[in-house]
Design a protein around this motif. Structure first.
Motif, PDB file in Angstrom:
ATOM      1  N   ALA A  56     -22.217 -32.532  28.824  1.00 24.58           N
ATOM      2  CA  ALA A  56     -23.140 -33.102  27.837  1.00 24.58           C
ATOM      3  C   ALA A  56     -22.333 -33.558  26.633  1.00 24.58           C
ATOM      4  O   ALA A  56     -21.554 -32.783  26.071  1.00 24.58           O
ATOM      5  CB  ALA A  56     -24.185 -32.070  27.422  1.00 24.58           C
ATOM      6  N   THR A  62     -26.362 -36.638  24.815  1.00 26.81           N
ATOM      7  CA  THR A  62     -27.398 -35.828  24.175  1.00 26.81           C
ATOM      8  C   THR A  62     -27.894 -36.484  22.895  1.00 26.81           C
ATOM      9  O   THR A  62     -27.112 -37.008  22.110  1.00 26.81           O
ATOM     10  CB  THR A  62     -26.832 -34.440  23.846  1.00 26.81           C
ATOM     11  N   ASP A  66     -32.884 -32.807  22.178  1.00 23.45           N
ATOM     12  CA  ASP A  66     -32.730 -32.541  23.612  1.00 23.45           C
ATOM     13  C   ASP A  66     -32.392 -31.066  23.822  1.00 23.45           C
ATOM     14  O   ASP A  66     -31.815 -30.416  22.940  1.00 23.45           O
ATOM     15  CB  ASP A  66     -31.593 -33.373  24.204  1.00 23.45           C
ATOM     16  N   HIS A  99     -31.944 -31.074  32.164  1.00 22.38           N
ATOM     17  CA  HIS A  99     -31.848 -31.720  30.855  1.00 22.38           C
ATOM     18  C   HIS A  99     -33.251 -32.151  30.438  1.00 22.38           C
ATOM     19  O   HIS A  99     -33.911 -32.904  31.154  1.00 22.38           O
ATOM     20  CB  HIS A  99     -30.918 -32.936  30.953  1.00 22.38           C
TER      21      HIS A  99
END
Length: 366
Positions: free
Chosen positions: A308, A337, A341, A353
Motif C-alpha cells: 500500500a 491509499t 481508506d 482494501h
C-alpha cells in the motif's frame, strides 16, 4: 486480526485534499496510533463518526488508544501529539498511554542534562529528535498536569537490523523495530500476532460428540468420551504462519531490515511511503525519501503480501502512475491509499482494501 486505518497520505504539508501522516492500527491487543501529524485527533474522531454512520461495527475511538508509535520526529509526523494529549486530559482519561519513538544516545544524553532545551546546531543533534521533543512536551504540560500517566519510551537506534521493541504495549502483539534511513533517527514498525491452529470440527463430529463437548474441545479443554481421553490439541491443524503488518514511515531505499531474512515474518501488508515517482529518484535520495519503485523493491525484499502506497509529494495529483510504476518491481497487489481508506487482514492472512467514497467505503479484496 488487524485493521489499518490510513488517515493521512500527504508528505510535509496538506495538499490535494490529503492530510499529513497518521494511521490507526486496530490489533487483538487494542488500538494504537502510528504517527500523529497536525490535526490527527480530529481525523480520528471524524473517521469514527463515518464508520458509525455507515453502519459498520469497527471503531477508532480516541479513548481506546493504548499507544502512539512515532516513526520519527519530523513535525508532519508528530505535530499532533501534544494537542492530542491535552484533549485526552479534557476528556478525563484515566488509563495510561505509551508513546514510543526512535532516538540516539547523544540526544538522550542531551535531553537528560538539558531538559526542555533545544540543542545547538554545532551539537549535530537534530532538534526534532524524539528524545528532544519528548523532553520539551513534558516541559510544557505533558508531565504532571494530566489526568493519566504517560510512559515515554525513546528507542535508541544504534544498529541497522530489526530488533524487538523493549516495550510491548499491545497484548498478544509482538512489535519489532525496523531501523530506516531518513537523516534523523527513524524506524518502521512490524506488528505480528500468532494465528491459532484451526479446530477440526469434522473430526469431532465423526466421533458423534455433543455440541457441548465440541465447544469444550474447541476452547482447548481436554475431555473424556466413550472411555477415551480426547486431547484438544489433537483436534487442531498444524500451526499456521503468523499474521503481520509493517508500517514504514519515511526512508530512503536500502535499509537491510526490509530483507525477509531479518524480519520475524513476511508482512501480509506493507504500508510504505511513495513520495516521488522514479523520474525524481535523485531528489528522493537527496532528501531521504522513497519513490514508488523503491517501495516496490522493499515490498519484494520482505515478501509482502500486499503493498500500500502513501505519503505523496504535493506535486503528485494522480496516483495511478505510482501504482503502475510499483507494479513493474513488485509482483503482488499494489494499492494507492487515499485518506480514510482502511485495510483488514483476516485470520487467514487475506487482505481487503476498503476504499473511501462519499457514502462510505467500497470493498476490494487484494
Amino acid at each position: 486480526m488487524f485493521e489499518l486505518h490510513v488517515l493521512g497520505t500527504s508528505s510535509a504539508r496538506f495538499a490535494h485534499g490529503r492530510s499529513v501522516s497518521g494511521s490507526v492500527i486496530n490489533t487483538p491487543g487494542g488500538l494504537a496510533l502510528i504517527d500523529c501529524g497536525e490535526g490527527m485527533q480530529n481525523r480520528v474522531i471524524m473517521h469514527n463518526r463515518n464508520l458509525k454512520k455507515s453502519g459498520r461495527d469497527n471503531r477508532t475511538r480516541l479513548s481506546r488508544i493504548r499507544a502512539i508509535f512515532l516513526t520519527h520526529g519530523h513535525l508532519d509526523h508528530s505535530w499532533g501529539v501534544l494537542p492530542l494529549l491535552q484533549t485526552l486530559n479534557l476528556d478525563g482519561r484515566k488509563n495510561p498511554l505509551t508513546i514510543i519513538g526512535p532516538t540516539t544516545n547523544e540526544a538522550m544524553e542531551w535531553a537528560k542534562n538539558h531538559p526542555g532545551e533545544t540543542p545547538p546546531i554545532e551539537s549535530d543533534i537534530s532538534p526534532t529528535d524524539l528524545a528532544i521533543l519528548f523532553s520539551q512536551w513534558q516541559a510544557i504540560g505533558a508531565k504532571d498536569e494530566l489526568s493519566y500517566t504517560i510512559n515515554w519510551v525513546p528507542i535508541i537506534i544504534d544498529r541497522d537490523l530489526p530488533f524487538t521493541c523493549p516495550e510491548q504495549p499491545l497484548d498478544g502483539v509482538n512489535v519489532t523495530i525496523l531501523p530506516t534511513t531518513h537523516g534523523v533517527p527513524s524506524c518502521a514498525y512490524h506488528f505480528e500476532t500468532q494465528r491459532k491452529p484451526r479446530f477440526n470440527r469434522e473430526k469431532a463430529e465423526q466421533l458423534q460428540l455433543s455440541d457441548g463437548q465440541i465447544s469444550r474441545l474447541a476452547s482447548g479443554e481436554n475431555i473424556s468420551h466413550g472411555g477415551n481421553d480426547l486431547r484438544a490439541e489433537d483436534f487442531r491443524s498444524e500451526t499456521r504462519p503468523n499474521c503481520s503488518i509493517v508500517v514504514s514511515g519515511d526512508t530512503v531505499f536500502g535499509p537491510p531490515g526490509f530483507d525477509i531474512n531479518h524480519l520475524p515474518s513476511p508482512p501480509n501488508l506493507l504500508l510504505h511511503e511513495s513520495t516521488f515517482t522514479s523520474e525524481n529518484q535523485e531528489k528522493a535520495t537527496q532528501y531521504f525519501h522513497s519513490t514508488a519503485t523503491d517501495a516496490a523493491k522493499h515490498a519484494s525484499k520482505c515478501k509482502a503480501g500486499v503493498l500500500a502506497l502513501t505519503h505523496y509529494s504535493s506535486r503528485i495529483e494522480r496516483l495511478s502512475p505510482l501504482v503502475s510504476e510499483a507494479r513493474e518491481h513488485f509482483s503482488g497487489p499494489v494499492a494507492a491509499t487515499s485518506d480514510g481508506d482502511w485495510f483488514r487482514v483476516d485470520s487467514d492472512g487475506k487482505v481487503t482494501h476498503y476504499v473511501r467514497i462519499e457514502e462510505g467505503w467500497n470493498q476490494m479484496i487484494l
